[in-house]
Write an enzyme that holds these catalytic residues in place. Structure first.
Site, short mmCIF file in Angstrom:
data_model
loop_
_atom_site.label_atom_id
_atom_site.label_comp_id
_atom_site.label_asym_id
_atom_site.label_seq_id
_atom_site.Cartn_x
_atom_site.Cartn_y
_atom_site.Cartn_z
N TYR A 139 -9.15 -10.60 -20.35
CA TYR A 139 -9.82 -9.31 -20.13
C TYR A 139 -10.46 -8.82 -21.43
CZ TYR A 139 -10.80 -4.66 -18.34
OH TYR A 139 -11.45 -3.51 -17.96
N SER B 5 -14.26 -7.75 -13.81
CA SER B 5 -14.80 -6.51 -14.36
C SER B 5 -15.24 -6.77 -15.80
CB SER B 5 -13.76 -5.39 -14.26
OG SER B 5 -14.34 -4.14 -14.48
N ASP C 146 -18.90 -2.22 -4.12
CA ASP C 146 -18.40 -1.95 -5.47
C ASP C 146 -19.31 -0.90 -6.10
OD1 ASP C 146 -17.47 -1.88 -8.05
OD2 ASP C 146 -17.32 -4.05 -8.27
N HIS D 270 -14.47 -2.63 -5.90
CA HIS D 270 -14.18 -3.23 -7.19
C HIS D 270 -12.86 -3.98 -7.19
CE1 HIS D 270 -15.09 -3.79 -11.37
NE2 HIS D 270 -13.95 -3.25 -11.76
#
Length: 740
Positions: free
Chosen positions: A509, A590, A673, A710
């Site tokens: 991430y 993301s 999203d 999302h």
């Protein structure tokens, strides 16, 4: 291989389809409009897929349909001797079929009607699309439990989910937001606790990232909403799911006046349209605390207002009126307020501030020398429970409220993470859940008076999931490009032989101060068990595992550090003989989707496959859509010349290579999203297919989920199907044998 350009109405020719269906290379199937050019501080940048930014256009819908047809046909034609999607769905469903229970939380006050003091918790019986909110009158194991609210009844297909929730102070009423099809937009509803009757006249719309804060008289609550979108003559909304979210305002809703049009506007600031408000009524009920943010940075302004007549505009007092640090309310004794802050403390600390003299700041819990403070819970009148993270592993400690004196540690069963911590200052019992990579989780309640800990619920997983001692979990450290030491968690079966031939799932991430800590995941264990795989998760810079400095050196002009950390993690897994490039796939969602796309642009040769999910991929225009402007604190903004200079260097959309062999790529996104809008994935996939596709030997595809957003609130059925599609793609491309 590259066909002549077609009009948008004829996106895919029969020749193209035959080519795709035989060897699956991605090719130029989208019309390019090279006339769309933007000037960034004197640099001209073309945007040939600008038309894909309109999710409602017929052109975009046709392109999505064509891309999904390609991927669906790909799944049909995979090598069934290696992997069978239907068997994956069956086995993954069976592995997920076990009861999951969250940490309980107490609502209602002892000085009110005792009949409405209850404990609530979320539970999923196994395969329910949405977890159900249950209720008990005590924490005793034999006490009767009952369903309080079942989100699965809100829609036929399970795509409606709960958002913000809040009980009135007396425990008589429950306000809850409902999200549809994965959207961040919520509609707030009300119900009575005693008989679970829905108050159907109370429907509050236009809420997104909202707070619900009841006044202690339980006559109503504060909440935030955005302006109502304009409509055309036929009543259709003129707003778009990609429009900027601006001009949020604070309202008060009275139970006695159900119509939203009667709600009282109590605070707004039209001079700052991008400001957003977090609301909380102080624990003594005397103040409304307003936390103001303009970005995802760990900074906020802090205002408060005495609550007298909540139907009147607030007399707002500015306690902290700049964005130089973060202040999170913990509790207060009269006008002495306690906050967690990173003011002059990158690892965070606890302070007290008297409202009568805000300059008299006292440190209660000073900054720890090495460990970030994650959150603090006031409990048992005069105690603070603090959760610290030591080397990406959680620790719980108890302190005195007034002077910060250490009392004790709360023991945890193994290396792992604490989630769902709950308790109020009037409570004597702390509740929390603990889990790790191979430990599904136990929910505990800890009595601060007796210092005794009891089990509320211990998770018993499916018999198809091997016991924890069947796996090896270790934390290693490796060196990034600039010499920084970065930790990485590695999980595999105890009998895995490190011969350089193991399939590896590299997940990351690296952003927004978010921690990547040990957590239980059936899909990760499925990959380890069914494919003989290894799961690896580095704690990249940009995250919050080691405080604000660790975060800061993965943002703005330092963002390349995050990609370097991930590249070094892949190289570490190869050099330590866990795997080789042909057997490794990289994945993240993301901000992690940005990570994956940027890394394969820079080092495509390190991976056999890549799955960027719901990624931020157009770094020059992300701030123009929905809540994207909030991310400029981490990314910067192309409107600024200096920021543009570093954004253009790594923006995935603008750095696709035409002369390199990419790994097999599956871009994934969802049609609803409205956080990281799907146009990012659309444009990146189209550019990847156009620029890299003609010479690439491996497929470059996109999967567009419908009736999903999302990720939050996604129905379990869709989670399983998406996981099955991903595993089928990865196994087919890496030539992985399904073991059962």
């Amino acid at each position: 291989m590259l066909l002549t350009r077609r009009s948008v109405s004829n996106l895919i020719s029969s020749t193209t389809f035959r080519k795709i269906m035989t060897v699956y290379p991605s090719i130029d199937i989208a019309q390019r409009d090279d006339s769309v050019v933007d000037d960034y501080h004197g640099t001209k940048i073309s945007d040939p897929y600008r038309w894909l930014e309109d999710p409602k256009s017929e052109q975009t819908k046709k392109w999505i349909s064509a891309q999904n047809q390609i991927f669906d046909k790909y799944l049909q034609d995979t090598d069934k001797s290696l992997v069978d999607r239907e068997k994956i769905i069956k086995d993954l469903t069976a592995m997920m079929d076990f009861e999951k229970v969250g940490a309980p939380f107490k609502r209602g006050r002892d000085n009110h009607d005792g009949d409405h003091i209850a404990y609530y918790y979320y539970k999923n019986d196994g395969l329910q699309n949405q977890s159900v909110l249950w209720k008990k009158n005590s924490l005793e194991p034999d006490d009767k439990e009952e369903v309080f609210l079942d989100p699965n009844t809100l829609s036929e297909d399970g795509t409606s989910s709960l958002g913000a929730t809040s009980f009135s102070e007396d425990g008589h009423y429950f306000a809850y937001g409902v999200s549809s099809k994965g959207s961040d937009w919520q509609t707030i509803n009300l119900k009575k606790v005693s008989d679970k009757q829905e108050l159907k006249d109370h429907v509050l719309e236009y809420c997104k990232f909202t707070s619900i804060a009841w006044t202690h008289d339980s006559k109503g609550f504060y909440y935030t909403r955005f302006p109502k979108p304009s409509v055309d003559e036929e009543g259709h909304s003129l707003g778009s799911e990609v429009d900027k979210n601006e001009n949020q305002k604070v309202y008060y809703h009275l139970l006695s006046k159900p119509n939203q049009q009667d709600d009282i506007l109590v605070y707004s600031d039209d001079s700052h349209p991008t400001w957003m408000y977090g609301l909380e009524v102080s624990e003594d009920g005397k103040y409304l605390i307003i936390s103001i943010s303009e970005s995802t940075a760990q900074v906020n302004r802090l205002y408060y207002a005495p609550i007298s007549d909540p139907t009147q505009p607030l007399n707002v007092i500015k306690l902290i009126d700049n964005f130089d640090a973060e202040y999170s309310y913990i509790t207060n004794t009269d006008d002495l307020f306690y906050f967690m802050t990173n003011k002059d403390a990158s690892l965070k600390k606890v302070i007290s501030i008297p409202l009568s003299d805000p300059n008299q700041v006292t440190e209660i819990l000073p900054q720890h020398s090495t460990d970030p403070l994650q959150y603090v819970v006031p409990i048992n009148e005069n105690n603070l429970v603090a959760v610290y993270t030591h080397n990406v592993q959680d620790v719980i400690q108890v302190y005195q409220l007034q002077d910060g004196k250490y009392i004790t540690d709360i023991s945890l069963p193994t290396i792992g993470s604490v989630i769902g911590v709950s308790g109020r200052r009037s409570d004597t019992v702390l509740m929390y859940k603990f889990s790790s990579f191979t430990y599904a989780g136990t929910t505990y309640h800890y009595d601060l008076n007796t210092m005794q800990q009891k089990v509320f619920h211990e998770t018993k997983t499916s018999s198809l999931i091997k016991s924890g001692d069947s796996f090896t979990v270790k934390q290693s450290w490796y060196q990034s490009a600039d010499g920084t030491k970065v930790p990485i968690f590695i999980v595999h079966s105890v009998d895995t032989v490190l011969d350089g031939n193991n399939p590896v799932w590299l997940y990351g991430y690296g952003g927004f101060n978010i921690d990547m800590k040990p957590a239980f995941s059936v899909t990760r264990l499925f990959f380890i068990q069914q494919f003989g795989g290894i799961f690896a998760m580095p704690n990249l810079r940009g995250g919050g595992e080691f405080g604000e400095e660790w975060h800061k050196y993965g943002t703005l002009q330092h963002k390349q550090n995050v990609f370097n950390d991930m590249i070094a993690a892949a190289q570490f897994m190869i050099s330590e003989n866990y795997t080789r490039p042909e057997k490794m796939w990289i994945n993240g969602g993301s901000n992690g989707g940005l990570l994956v796309a940027a890394v394969i642009n820079q080092k495509p040769e390190l991976f056999g496959a890549a799955v960027p999910q719901v990624g931020v991929l157009d770094m020059l225009r992300f701030h123009k859509f929905t809540i994207g402007h909030f991310w400029c604190s981490d990314y910067g903004c192309s409107d600024k010349k200096d920021d543009f200079e570093f954004l253009i260097k790594y923006s995935p959309l603008h750095n696709v290579k035409h002369d390199a062999q990419y790994p097999s790529v599956l871009v994934t996104t969802s049609d609803h999203d409205d956080r990281v809008v799907p146009l990012h994935s659309f444009k990146y996939a189209a550019e990847l297919q156009y620029r890299a596709g003609p010479n690439n030997k491996r497929p470059l595809m996109i999967r567009v989920e419908t009736k999903a957003g999302h990720g939050g609130g996604k129905p379990l059925k869709k989670v399983i199907e998406e996981s099955a599609d991903t595993f089928t793609f990865v196994a087919n491309e890496l030539k992985l044998k399904y073991l059962q």
